[in-house]
Design an enzyme around this catalytic site. Structure first.
Site: not given
Ligand code: GLN
Length: 235
Positions: A96, A131, A195
């Site tokens: 990320c 997002r 993640h």
């Protein structure tokens, strides 16, 4: 006492570590243990020297825009060393925010341009008041492996030359929500928006990284036992 010893650089481990990304190191140590290997970990942070010759593998986690701004300034001084590490075919995992900073730049959520180091040829734009959040599944085209994770990013990354995606999106958003790519691979640097952390759920990728690190450091060793390691699905 393990037979093999690896040393891992945790780049900016005190600043770039969202959503338990540090679990990737725990996963590497777990699988390394099954390969008769131990891993010493050293955090390399602001104003600390990164000597590529000292390390066999590296991890660079995700971060918030503010931390990325801080790291962006410092990492310019480590640019050549990080490029040297990558081009020497040493394995690195970048997640990320770390992934974004290995590229040319990231336009943060407030519109600010956060310079990366251009070690890889991608760039990252932002999106307005939105997002990409949720579960994601991708397929690595070379190995056929399917990877599962969780993404949460503002950035929309577009790949450049000499890099290919970590996988093609089966479900979720991926790099930019448009071209169905997720993550990047250049040499033995693996980048992803996953993640979760990615390696705790996708042990095959941990195995790939570890075997490359062992091959680099112990070119004459018989690594057949490590290569035969079976990874149990964790999802
Ligand atoms: N701040 C970056 C973004 O929102 C990276 C986020 C992260 O590392 N989780 O895209």
């Amino acid at each position: 006492m393990a037979k093999y010893h690896l040393t891992l650089a945790h780049l900016y481990g005190d600043l770039m570590n969202t959503y338990g990304d540090i679990g990737n190191i725990t996963a590497l140590q777990y699988y390394a243990g099954k390969m008769d290997t131990d891993i010493a970990v050293k955090v390399i942070s602001i104003e600390e020297n990164f000597n590529p010759d000292e390390f066999d593998l590296a991890f660079f986690g995700g971060g918030q825009d503010y931390e990325q701004t801080v790291v962006s300034k410092d990492i310019q001084g480590k640019k050549d060393a990080i490029k040297e590490f990558i081009e020497a075919n040493k394995p690195m995992l970048a997640i990320c925010g770390g992934y974004q900073l290995l590229g040319h730049y990231y336009i943060g959520a407030a519109g600010e341009k956060i310079p990366g180091i251009g070690a890889l040829d991608h760039y990252t734009l932002s999106q307005d008041h939105h997002r990409f959040i949720g579960n994601i599944t991708i397929k690595n085209e070379e190995t056929g492996q399917v990877y599962h994770g969780f993404e949460n990013h503002n950035g929309r990354t577009f790949l450049g030359k000499d890099e290919r995606p970590l996988g093609m999106v089966i479900s979720g958003h991926g790099n930019n929500g448009e071209d169905k790519t997720e993550g990047a691979i250049h040499k033995f640097t693996f980048c992803s928006y996953f993640h979760g952390p990615i390696l705790t759920r996708n042990g095959e990728l941990a195995k790939r990284i570890l075997i490359k690190a062992l091959e680099n450091k112990y070119p004459d060793a018989d690594l057949s036992q490590a290569k035969a390691l079976t990874i149990k699905p964790t999802f």
